[in-house]
Design an enzyme around this catalytic site. Structure first.
Site, mmCIF file in Angstrom:
data_model
loop_
_atom_site.group_PDB
_atom_site.id
_atom_site.type_symbol
_atom_site.label_atom_id
_atom_site.label_comp_id
_atom_site.label_asym_id
_atom_site.label_seq_id
_atom_site.Cartn_x
_atom_site.Cartn_y
_atom_site.Cartn_z
ATOM 1 N N TYR A 51 0.843 -1.198 0.000
ATOM 2 C CA TYR A 51 0.000 0.000 0.000
ATOM 3 C C TYR A 51 0.873 1.241 0.000
ATOM 4 C CZ TYR A 51 -3.311 3.576 1.464
ATOM 5 O OH TYR A 51 -4.066 4.707 1.516
ATOM 6 N N ASP A 65 -0.488 16.152 5.143
ATOM 7 C CA ASP A 65 -1.419 15.402 4.299
ATOM 8 C C ASP A 65 -2.693 16.219 4.080
ATOM 9 O OD1 ASP A 65 -2.667 13.365 2.890
ATOM 10 O OD2 ASP A 65 -3.366 12.344 4.702
ATOM 11 N N ASP A 92 -3.026 5.347 -2.761
ATOM 12 C CA ASP A 92 -3.939 6.371 -2.249
ATOM 13 C C ASP A 92 -4.094 7.463 -3.311
ATOM 14 O OD1 ASP A 92 -5.232 8.372 -0.856
ATOM 15 O OD2 ASP A 92 -3.839 8.400 0.832
ATOM 16 N N ASP A 94 -6.255 9.989 -2.965
ATOM 17 C CA ASP A 94 -6.866 11.160 -2.321
ATOM 18 C C ASP A 94 -8.233 11.446 -2.943
ATOM 19 O OD1 ASP A 94 -4.904 11.525 -0.413
ATOM 20 O OD2 ASP A 94 -3.761 12.956 -1.594
ATOM 21 N N HIS A 119 -7.524 3.981 -4.481
ATOM 22 C CA HIS A 119 -8.767 4.348 -3.806
ATOM 23 C C HIS A 119 -8.963 5.856 -3.868
ATOM 24 C CE1 HIS A 119 -7.099 5.934 0.002
ATOM 25 N NE2 HIS A 119 -6.356 4.840 0.138
ATOM 26 N N GLU A 121 -11.484 9.106 -2.390
ATOM 27 C CA GLU A 121 -12.278 9.435 -1.210
ATOM 28 C C GLU A 121 -13.268 10.560 -1.500
ATOM 29 O OE1 GLU A 121 -9.382 12.268 1.388
ATOM 30 O OE2 GLU A 121 -8.548 10.346 0.747
ATOM 31 N N CYS A 129 -6.571 13.743 6.856
ATOM 32 C CA CYS A 129 -6.524 12.360 7.292
ATOM 33 C C CYS A 129 -7.918 11.964 7.767
ATOM 34 C CB CYS A 129 -5.503 12.186 8.416
ATOM 35 S SG CYS A 129 -5.623 10.591 9.270
ATOM 36 N N ARG A 162 -13.617 5.169 -1.243
ATOM 37 C CA ARG A 162 -13.562 5.389 0.204
ATOM 38 C C ARG A 162 -14.627 6.410 0.601
ATOM 39 N NH1 ARG A 162 -8.386 8.185 3.340
ATOM 40 N NH2 ARG A 162 -9.656 9.770 4.376
ATOM 41 N N GLU A 192 -13.975 4.561 6.078
ATOM 42 C CA GLU A 192 -12.872 5.118 6.863
ATOM 43 C C GLU A 192 -13.317 5.545 8.260
ATOM 44 O OE1 GLU A 192 -10.073 5.141 7.705
ATOM 45 O OE2 GLU A 192 -8.826 6.755 6.903
ATOM 46 N N ASN A 215 -8.745 -0.050 7.448
ATOM 47 C CA ASN A 215 -7.541 0.750 7.665
ATOM 48 C C ASN A 215 -7.109 0.608 9.125
ATOM 49 O OD1 ASN A 215 -5.522 2.656 7.784
ATOM 50 N ND2 ASN A 215 -6.880 4.426 7.582
#
Length: 306
Positions: A51, A65, A92, A94, A119, A121, A129, A162, A192, A215
């Site tokens: 990952y 982040d 990721d 985002d 993924h 989101e 985060c 996500r 998440e 996660n």
């Protein structure tokens, strides 16, 4: 042993190899590994997929982040991890770096770099985060359009949607969003920041037959669960996104403090990977052997005494 320039790399697309891993009965365990060296060490430990966390990549660049890194930044990391390990990698993505067209560009870039899965989101920029407070969510239709765009652009890339909705909109809304994203073309769902066993079990119960990603990040809202516990709760995949970075960062912090205090690294040598161990990990002599004109390097066996 890492792959070297003359080795045959896998011919099957990474996305298809990722799907085959998910066909196995056991949960797919993916530790974070966003650097080539980390990928080699994870592979050596026996992991079959990796990952790549946006938070880890951002932190490595000295950035928070908050969606500040670019598609090209991430693609650079993907290329080195895939080149080093040849393992399927979940990346990721985002929020997709923009709207539908940006998502399509991201999917093409990531897949060309060698990614197996991504993924997306449903947060708005500046994203956070998933385990922090005050996250702002995009509308379900807006996120569904991004998922549909990703599906249209992909060749073999596995697409995971996500949702961060549980914290701000509740379980019913999160489940409804997840179903909307599946209808739009997502292959799997990533709920998440669930905060207890009951929430994980409820989400899985309400998404029968759907591949789910858990996660297991430290210092967040989720209690510690093992891979076996997540599997028992109905999850097909689990990630440990930033664990490797946390351990490495603490190690560097302690090294620099020791150098500053003691005037050298001598107090930390027993904490270090040796030169021989490093060379074995990165396949130094295998690369060297590609050119028969090179003389094999002799690795010092011990440090000289003063």
């Amino acid at each position: 042993m890492p792959y070297v320039i003359a080795d045959d790399l896998p011919e099957e697309p990474a996305g298809l190899r990722f799907r085959r891993l998910l066909d196995r009965p056991e949960i797919l365990q993916m530790p974070g590994a966003h650097l080539g060296l980390a990928a080699l060490l994870a592979k050596k430990a026996g992991f079959s997929a990796l990952y790549m966390s946006g938070a880890a990549m951002s932190a490595t660049m000295g950035l928070p982040d908050l969606g500040m890194i670019t598609v090209d930044d991430v693609a650079w990391h993907i290329r080195q991890v895939v080149r080093a390990s040849a393992l399927p990698v979940l990346v990721d993505g985002d929020t997709g770096y923009g709207e539908a067209l940006n998502v399509m560009h991201m999917v093409r870039c990531f897949e060309e770099a060698g990614a197996a899965a991504v993924h997306l989101e449903d947060q708005l920029l500046p994203k956070k985060c998933g385990h922090l407070n005050d996250k702002k969510l995009a509308g379900a239709d807006e996120m569904a359009a991004k998922v549909a765009a990703a599906r249209k652009a992909r060749r073999h890339l596995y697409i995971i949607a996500r949702t961060d909705a549980v914290a701000s909109e509740g379980m019913d809304a999160a489940v409804a969003r997840a179903r909307r994203y599946l209808d739009a073309g997502a292959d799997a769902i990533f709920p998440e920041a669930l905060t207890n066993r009951e929430m994980f079990e409820e989400f899985a119960r309400r998404m029968p037959g759907v591949k789910l990603l858990a996660n297991m990040t430290e210092f967040g809202r989720t209690p510690f669960f093992t891979a076996a516990e997540f599997q028992a709760m109905g999850y097909a995949m689990v990630i440990w996104p930033v664990s490797h970075l946390r351990v490495a960062a603490r190690g560097m912090e302690e090294l620099y403090a020791s150098i500053r205090e003691h005037g050298g690294t001598h107090r930390m040598v027993d904490r270090m990977q040796t030169r021989a161990e490093l060379y074995e990990t990165i396949g130094y002599h295998a690369y060297e052997a590609l050119d028969a004109s090179l003389i094999r390097t002799v690795v010092p066996e011990a440090m000289p005494q003063r």
